[in-house]
Scaffold this active site. Structure first.
Site, PDB file in Angstrom:
ATOM      1  N   GLY A 203       8.881  -7.638  -0.292  1.00 51.91           N
ATOM      2  CA  GLY A 203       9.664  -6.511  -1.108  1.00 51.91           C
ATOM      3  C   GLY A 203       9.279  -5.083  -1.422  1.00 51.91           C
TER       4      GLY A 203
ATOM      5  N   SER B  82       7.400  -3.545   0.687  1.00 55.16           N
ATOM      6  CA  SER B  82       7.210  -3.026   2.170  1.00 55.16           C
ATOM      7  C   SER B  82       8.053  -1.828   2.236  1.00 55.16           C
ATOM      8  CB  SER B  82       7.487  -3.757   3.379  1.00 55.16           C
ATOM      9  OG  SER B  82       6.867  -4.681   3.933  1.00 55.16           O
TER      10      SER B  82
ATOM     11  N   SER C 197       2.668  -1.021   4.685  1.00 59.37           N
ATOM     12  CA  SER C 197       2.911  -1.734   5.683  1.00 59.37           C
ATOM     13  C   SER C 197       2.895  -3.513   5.733  1.00 59.37           C
ATOM     14  CB  SER C 197       1.838  -1.322   6.886  1.00 59.37           C
ATOM     15  OG  SER C 197       1.975  -2.085   8.020  1.00 59.37           O
TER      16      SER C 197
END
Length: 357
Positions: free
Chosen positions: A311, A313, A328
């Site tokens: 979540g 990212s 990433s």
């Protein structure tokens, strides 16, 4: 192939006016009766500028650099006593090492050529070695082969293990939702050709191109470009009237303005904002890292000790008003800690012809 253009010079792009003034002329050799000065206390930004200047002067004699946050000094690896003296005269701390960046870069490239999912490779400037990290999914014959390949590189490489599993954290700043209900995090608001966009992780945009600020809500943005694997960034154009200031949510009722983009230096303290774990901090441990996820290899990443969870990212990595990267992936969590990787913001802006705004 690894992205050799992401050298230390290019990755440290913050201007340090104080250091620039001190280094306005060529570095002079020390006279026999002149004592070498002690390292100067520096901010991370000034240390980055000094490292960039020294790389231009030392050229192949420089073998990396890192910031000592406790002492507030720049440590510079060199291959000769002559280089060490130049570093001292510039106000940094020299450290004579065995291997050049070119030698270690070749080792890193060779080890990445046959990489398996769950592995990462980075030149560690503190160790003057290539550190190969294998997560918990690398075992059996794959682990045995990896140990053999690292051992064949002798003292230039070392193998380490990481708990958990290296994977994109696909589920950061404010939450953004894909059409399938999966959540990622907004990275940075940007402007391209006078129009508003935002950046997020490329793996988030891999399957869906419509984004909303609420789950299954109306579409407020559409992906216009993305790259993953290889890189891990995506550009999303706003399609609805939405406030889009250049700020990062600090999840305490306030936000941090982001005025510039720059690459960090190893040893620098940084923060990350994400929609799952909110704001967390840690230290930059490596640059130009190559990570092999189950979906493929991503090169040129920033590695840190900042924790993250699914979540987060796409969320922003930053320090003060400077943006550094987009979340990433990684391993671990924010209970036990872990390792995280970030797409450099400077490259994403350059690739898309965008600017912060």
């Amino acid at each position: 192939m690894l992205k050799h253009r992401r050298t230390l010079t290019r990755r440290i792009a913050i201007a340090g006016a104080g250091v620039a003034a001190l280094l306005s002329g060529p570095l002079a050799p020390a006279s026999a009766d002149t004592p070498s000065p002690a390292p100067r206390p520096l901010t991370p930004a000034a240390a980055g500028e000094l490292a960039s200047t020294l790389e231009g002067d030392l050229k192949n004699d420089m073998a990396g650099a890192y910031y000592d946050a406790g002492a507030r000094t720049l440590v510079v690896n060199v291959l000769s006593a002559t280089g060490a003296e130049k570093v001292r005269r510039a106000g940094a701390e020299p450290r004579i090492v065995r291997y050049s960046l070119a030698r270690l870069g070749t080792v890193q490239k060779d080890l990445a050529a046959k990489s398996v999912p769950g592995t990462a490779r980075a030149v560690d400037h503190r160790l003057n070695k290539v550190v190969v990290t294998a997560d918990s999914t690398v075992r059996g014959d794959a682990l045995a082969d990896l140990r053999k390949r690292v051992a064949e590189r002798g003292d230039t490489a070392v193998l380490k293990r990481s708990e958990g599993r290296f994977a994109p954290l696909a589920l950061g700043g404010d939450a953004i939702w894909r059409g399938d209900g999966a959540r990622c995090s907004l990275g940075f608001n940007v402007v391209r050709n006078g129009m508003p966009y935002f950046l997020t992780a490329g793996h988030c945009a891999e399957l869906f191109n419509g984004w909303s600020t609420t789950r299954f809500g109306r579409v407020t943005g559409v992906t216009v470009a993305s790259d993953f694997p290889g890189d891990d960034h995506a550009l999303v154009q706003y399609t609805a009237r939405t406030d889009h200031p250049s700020r990062v949510n600090l999840y305490d009722g306030s936000s941090q303005p982001i005025a510039r983009a720059a690459d960090p230096i190893v040893g620098q303290e940084v923060r990350r904002s994400g929609s799952t774990t909110r704001v967390r901090d840690g230290e930059v441990t490596a640059l130009n890292v190559s990570v092999t996820y189950p979906q493929g290899r991503v090169d040129g990443l920033i590695q840190t000790t900042v924790c993250a969870e699914p979540g987060d990212s796409g969320g922003p990595l930053f320090s003060g008003d400077t943006g550094h990267g987009l979340t990433s992936g990684g391993s671990g969590n924010c209970s036990s800690g872990g390792t995280t990787f970030y797409q450099p913001l400077t490259e994403a802006l350059r690739d898309y012809g965008a600017r912060l705004g």
